[in-house]
Write an enzyme that holds these catalytic residues in place. Sequence first.
Site, PDB file in Angstrom:
ATOM      1  N   ASP A 138       0.873  -1.176   0.000  1.00 37.56           N
ATOM      2  CA  ASP A 138       0.000   0.000   0.000  1.00 37.56           C
ATOM      3  C   ASP A 138       0.906   1.220   0.000  1.00 37.56           C
ATOM      4  OD1 ASP A 138      -2.191   1.777   0.298  1.00 37.56           O
ATOM      5  OD2 ASP A 138      -3.307   0.288   1.430  1.00 37.56           O
ATOM      6  N   HIS A 188       2.070   2.038  -3.197  1.00 40.85           N
ATOM      7  CA  HIS A 188       1.132   3.016  -3.761  1.00 40.85           C
ATOM      8  C   HIS A 188       1.666   4.436  -3.689  1.00 40.85           C
ATOM      9  CE1 HIS A 188      -2.591   0.173  -3.154  1.00 40.85           C
ATOM     10  NE2 HIS A 188      -1.674  -0.312  -3.988  1.00 40.85           N
TER      11      HIS A 188
END
Length: 231
Positions: free
Chosen positions: A64, A87
């Site tokens: 993430d 991310h």
Amino acid sequence: MNATIKSISSINIKFFHIHIFELRNITFDSIKINTPGDSPNIDGIHIADSTNIQVANSVIGTSDDCISIGSGCTNLTIFNVLCGPGHGISVGSLGKNVGEKDVIGLNVSNCNLTGTTNGLRSKTLQSSPSRLKATDFVFEHIIMNNVYNPIIINQNYCPFANCPKKRVLEKRYENRVAYNLVCSEVAPCEGVELSDISLKYNDNEKQPKNTSICVHVYGSSNGNVKPDPCI
């Protein structure tokens, strides 16, 4: 509290590798974080309700956000961080809960993002129960390599299944767009500046027709900015 946390490695942790909450005057230096990119939503470092926090000289690979910034943060510095996979570096999600505080003062510099889904991102839920500010952000001297969505401001963010029809727009906006600046009609983004940016699509990728999307965003572009921006 005044402290330096240095030379720590974290491998295959669940949820957050490092969670910084209600701290002041802390430096994280030479941190190494490693989680496989296909793991379920693992953040590297999450910072919330904290002041004068610095993350420097670190390597973060996760599934993430490499670094995520929540509400109530002031005067954060992120310097010389290698991010990937993951991310990218994100502010938010903001606006999820009642009573969230402003995010003021973020400086991200001399960072390298490689093989990440996003690059630099700010995301706010489209239906927020409280009004807050996110201001005084500076991103400079950033290198991106194989980053799918390089620059994003998304004030229509909604990760839930029962979102309004604006979710369809969100999916369209977040699709290989160099500058993806989607702000609220009620509280538009102001003072946004794009300066001296050079983003190129990979040789084997066809450049889409729309490389820049601006919705309710006001600002300027200066110097050499490629591909062409919409402000």
